[in-house]
Structures are given as C-alpha cells and as structure tokens.
Scaffold this active site. Structure first.
Site, mmCIF file in Angstrom:
data_model
loop_
_atom_site.group_PDB
_atom_site.id
_atom_site.type_symbol
_atom_site.label_atom_id
_atom_site.label_comp_id
_atom_site.label_asym_id
_atom_site.label_seq_id
_atom_site.Cartn_x
_atom_site.Cartn_y
_atom_site.Cartn_z
ATOM 1 N N SER A 93 43.915 47.683 45.663
ATOM 2 C CA SER A 93 45.278 47.664 45.664
ATOM 3 C C SER A 93 46.713 47.537 44.583
ATOM 4 O O SER A 93 46.895 48.650 45.286
ATOM 5 C CB SER A 93 45.504 46.758 46.997
ATOM 6 O OG SER A 93 45.464 45.619 47.070
ATOM 7 N N ARG A 94 45.487 46.933 43.841
ATOM 8 C CA ARG A 94 46.810 47.501 42.354
ATOM 9 C C ARG A 94 45.919 47.079 41.556
ATOM 10 O O ARG A 94 44.164 46.366 41.407
ATOM 11 C CB ARG A 94 47.567 46.113 42.639
ATOM 12 C CG ARG A 94 46.883 44.720 43.431
ATOM 13 C CD ARG A 94 47.800 44.127 43.700
ATOM 14 N NE ARG A 94 47.772 42.952 44.324
ATOM 15 C CZ ARG A 94 46.964 41.671 43.864
ATOM 16 N NH1 ARG A 94 47.749 41.326 42.444
ATOM 17 N NH2 ARG A 94 46.793 40.553 44.717
ATOM 18 N N TYR A 98 35.879 29.981 34.892
ATOM 19 C CA TYR A 98 35.860 31.354 34.727
ATOM 20 C C TYR A 98 34.963 31.777 34.036
ATOM 21 O O TYR A 98 34.050 33.186 34.217
ATOM 22 C CB TYR A 98 37.581 32.069 34.948
ATOM 23 C CG TYR A 98 37.685 33.369 34.760
ATOM 24 C CD1 TYR A 98 37.445 34.637 35.512
ATOM 25 C CD2 TYR A 98 37.838 33.932 33.305
ATOM 26 C CE1 TYR A 98 38.009 36.061 35.317
ATOM 27 C CE2 TYR A 98 37.592 35.542 33.124
ATOM 28 C CZ TYR A 98 37.568 36.208 34.650
ATOM 29 O OH TYR A 98 38.694 37.531 33.953
ATOM 30 N N ALA A 148 32.134 30.467 33.145
ATOM 31 C CA ALA A 148 30.705 30.236 33.884
ATOM 32 C C ALA A 148 30.255 31.161 35.002
ATOM 33 O O ALA A 148 29.080 31.410 34.612
ATOM 34 C CB ALA A 148 30.766 28.543 33.895
ATOM 35 N N LYS A 204 31.788 34.073 35.520
ATOM 36 C CA LYS A 204 31.417 35.943 34.845
ATOM 37 C C LYS A 204 30.138 35.575 33.577
ATOM 38 O O LYS A 204 28.877 36.347 33.704
ATOM 39 C CB LYS A 204 32.588 35.663 33.994
ATOM 40 C CG LYS A 204 33.409 36.396 34.925
ATOM 41 C CD LYS A 204 33.889 37.084 35.710
ATOM 42 C CE LYS A 204 34.989 37.987 35.826
ATOM 43 N NZ LYS A 204 34.850 39.042 37.033
HETATM 44 N N1 NAP Z 1 43.906 42.111 33.839
HETATM 45 C C1 NAP Z 1 42.624 41.078 33.257
HETATM 46 O O1 NAP Z 1 42.984 41.850 31.935
HETATM 47 C C2 NAP Z 1 40.879 40.769 32.926
HETATM 48 C C3 NAP Z 1 40.735 40.763 31.813
HETATM 49 C C4 NAP Z 1 39.609 40.332 32.070
HETATM 50 C C5 NAP Z 1 38.678 40.416 32.786
HETATM 51 N N2 NAP Z 1 39.120 41.103 34.184
HETATM 52 C C6 NAP Z 1 38.673 41.032 35.984
HETATM 53 O O2 NAP Z 1 38.539 42.324 35.823
HETATM 54 C C7 NAP Z 1 38.679 42.277 36.937
HETATM 55 C C8 NAP Z 1 39.916 43.086 37.852
HETATM 56 O O3 NAP Z 1 41.058 41.810 37.925
HETATM 57 P P1 NAP Z 1 42.614 41.964 37.917
HETATM 58 O O4 NAP Z 1 43.062 41.200 37.483
HETATM 59 O O5 NAP Z 1 43.196 43.520 37.422
HETATM 60 O O6 NAP Z 1 42.763 41.791 39.546
HETATM 61 P P2 NAP Z 1 42.639 40.929 40.514
HETATM 62 O O7 NAP Z 1 43.487 39.590 40.582
HETATM 63 O O8 NAP Z 1 40.661 40.048 40.119
HETATM 64 O O9 NAP Z 1 42.385 40.700 41.818
HETATM 65 C C9 NAP Z 1 43.207 41.674 42.570
HETATM 66 C C10 NAP Z 1 42.558 42.734 43.785
HETATM 67 O O10 NAP Z 1 42.230 41.663 44.522
HETATM 68 C C11 NAP Z 1 42.052 41.247 46.188
HETATM 69 N N3 NAP Z 1 42.167 39.714 46.479
HETATM 70 C C12 NAP Z 1 42.847 38.887 46.358
HETATM 71 N N4 NAP Z 1 42.506 37.797 46.501
HETATM 72 C C13 NAP Z 1 42.120 38.543 47.153
HETATM 73 C C14 NAP Z 1 40.743 37.608 48.928
HETATM 74 N N5 NAP Z 1 41.141 36.838 48.873
HETATM 75 N N6 NAP Z 1 39.609 38.601 49.397
HETATM 76 C C15 NAP Z 1 39.137 39.849 48.585
HETATM 77 N N7 NAP Z 1 40.136 40.744 47.909
HETATM 78 C C16 NAP Z 1 41.301 39.623 47.319
HETATM 79 C C17 NAP Z 1 43.736 41.802 45.380
HETATM 80 O O11 NAP Z 1 43.901 42.473 47.286
HETATM 81 P P3 NAP Z 1 45.345 42.487 47.469
HETATM 82 O O12 NAP Z 1 46.584 42.187 46.666
HETATM 83 O O13 NAP Z 1 45.356 43.647 49.038
HETATM 84 O O14 NAP Z 1 45.595 40.993 48.439
HETATM 85 C C18 NAP Z 1 44.013 42.729 44.588
HETATM 86 O O15 NAP Z 1 43.172 44.128 45.323
HETATM 87 C C19 NAP Z 1 38.389 40.935 38.429
HETATM 88 O O16 NAP Z 1 37.125 40.639 37.920
HETATM 89 C C20 NAP Z 1 38.847 40.131 36.524
HETATM 90 O O17 NAP Z 1 38.332 39.106 36.182
HETATM 91 C C21 NAP Z 1 40.540 41.324 34.271
#
Ligand code: NAP
Length: 243
Positions: free
Chosen positions: A15-16, A158, A160, A162
């Site tokens: 979704s985002r 986190y 651990a 990943k």
């Molecule tokens: N962003 C970064 O800089 C970064 C850096 C390193 C690694 N990562 C990894 O990359 C991936 C994406 O990261 P992100 O930061 O873009 O997103 P995120 O915060 O991990 O995920 C956001 C998404 O997860 C959904 N969500 C939240 N709680 C939920 C639940 N209880 N059940 C099901 N869905 C749920 C949200 O849906 P709703 O909004 O509809 O509730 C939203 O679509 C993750 O695995 C993260 O660990 C990200």
C-alpha cells in the site's frame, strides 16, 4: 522487458513505501498484481488503480500478517481469485530501533514472527503451485547488513531476524532450484525519502543512497526470465551507505 500476461505477482505491504514501488514495477512483467495491505485500503486501491491504467489487472487483499496462519490464508485468497501465484515478494518486514537493554522478549518474538515466520508460511503456501508449473520467483526483502556477524546494539532483533531470513532464502533456493523456482533477497540500505529513525546528518547526505525505484528495479530483475540462473543471492541496494 517481456510481460507474461498469464502470470500473477503478490507483494506484501504494497500500500505504501517500497512495496508500492515494487508492485508498480512488477506490473511491467505480469498480467495480474495482488496488492496486499493491512490498514491503508485507500492507498492500496490507488496502487491498484495505477496498475490498472497500465492495462494490467490488479486487486487489493487485506491481511493482518501478525500470525502465521494469515500468510497461508492470504496466498489462498489470491490463488482462489486468480488460480496461481508466480512471483511472491515478501516485502512486509517491520523495523525496530531500541537499545539492547530495553529490548523485551515480545520485541524478539514480534520481529521474528513478522520478518521470518510469515515469509516462511507464504513461501510454503506458494511452492506447490510453482512446482507444478515448474516456474517461480520468490524475493524476500532484507536489510543491507543482514548476514553480518557484527554487533548491532540498536537494532539487534531486526538484524537477527533479517539474517535468519537470509538463511531461509538460501535454504529454500537450494531445495527449489530443481523445480525452476529461484529464491533471492534484495537488501535495502538507507533509502532516500524513507522514514529514518534518526537524522541522517552530513555523513549520510554526502553518500549515494538507494531510492525506492532502485530497490524495485532489483526486485524486478530477479523476477525476470533473464535472472533464471540467479538463486540464493542477496542483492544489496544501498549505494555507498555503510560501505
Ligand atoms: N524503507 C527502508 O529504508 C528499508 C531499509 C532496509 C530494509 N527495509 C525492508 O524493506 C521492506 C519494506 O520496507 P518499508 O519501510 O517500505 O515498509 P514496511 O514499513 O515494512 O511496511 C509497510 C507496509 O506493511 C504493511 N503492514 C504494516 N503492518 C502490517 C501488519 N500487521 N500486517 C500486514 N501488513 C502490515 C503496511 O500496510 P498498511 O499501510 O496498509 O497498514 C504497508 O503496506 C521491509 O522488509 C523492511 O524491513 C526497508
């Protein structure tokens, strides 16, 4: 870039954030995109609408992925709607910044459950169909320091989780190669425009950071036909951050 209209992609947390970008990018490869969301239905619908504008079918699927059964159930609903899942992106994966002395058992269990167990359950659910069709792409989202055997005083559960996800990725890659299924990880670093738990400061801003579209491009490549010989790989998309 070839689009196979028969194929279905499912992206969790689409979704985002990065999941949204990945869903939009994968719409260039498949005929149907399942946009998973939890609380932000309107945002998920916007992603699906944007995908539909590309002439690709898209539907939103709600699931609270805080229990393992929810992952199995989500795959079941997508398969019921469209008969298959060819590309699975385990993108949902909560982050936690907390000093080690304040970390409680629940933090460990939550992060392990949401980053590892859900991914495992989703993978187990898509494998029978992928094996039958002798084709599958599974991509798990890691983080750029996954697998490093170094101290992580602020983000230990986190890191651990990943790292466990990376081991899971490599393990399933080894068992599924004979079925035409690849399993890889894309590991973002500090992503431009993302929510940061701290001020990036001079050190970060002077470095080349990854952008959401860079992460999506890496996922899209691993989901392609051309990447059929890449499995068990961890693609780090972090620019020069922490290098
Ligand atoms: N962003 C970064 O800089 C970064 C850096 C390193 C690694 N990562 C990894 O990359 C991936 C994406 O990261 P992100 O930061 O873009 O997103 P995120 O915060 O991990 O995920 C956001 C998404 O997860 C959904 N969500 C939240 N709680 C939920 C639940 N209880 N059940 C099901 N869905 C749920 C949200 O849906 P709703 O909004 O509809 O509730 C939203 O679509 C993750 O695995 C993260 O660990 C990200």
């Amino acid at each position: 870039m070839g689009r196979d209209l028969s194929k279905v992609a499912l992206i969790t947390g689409a979704s985002r954030g990065l999941g949204r970008e990945i869903a939009l990018r994968l719409a260039e490869r498949v005929g149907r995109v399942a946009v998973h969301y939890f609380q932000h239905r309107a945002l998920a619908c916007q992603v699906a609408a944007k995908i539909e504008k590309l002439g690709v079918e898209s539907r939103v699927f709600r699931a609270d992925l805080s229990s393992p059964a929810a992952g199995t159930n989500l795959v079941g609903r997508v398969e019921k709607a469209w008969g298959r899942v060819d590309i699975l992106v385990n993108n949902f994966g909560p982050f936690l910044v907390k000093p080690l002395e304040k970390t409680i058992a629940e933090d460990w269990l939550n992060l392990y459950q949401t980053n590892v167990v859900i991914a495992l359950e989703m993978i187990k659910a898509v494998l029978p169909g992928m094996r039958q069709r002798k084709w599958g792409r599974i991509i798990n989202l890691g983080f750029h320091r996954a697998g490093q055997m170094t101290p992580f005083p602020q983000v230990l559960p986190y890191a651990a989780a990943k790292t466990a996800l990376l081991l899971l990725t490599k393990t399933v890659a080894s068992t599924e190669a004979k079925h035409g299924i690849t399993v890889n990880m894309v590991s973002p670093g500090l992503i431009e425009g993302g929510e940061l738990p701290f001020e990036p400061g001079e050190a970060a801003t002077s470095k080349l950071l990854g952008k959401p579209e860079d992460v999506a491009a890496a996922v899209s490549f691993l989901a392609s036909e051309e990447a059929k010989a890449l499995t068990g790989v961890n693609l780090i998309v972090a620019g020069t951050w922490k290098m």
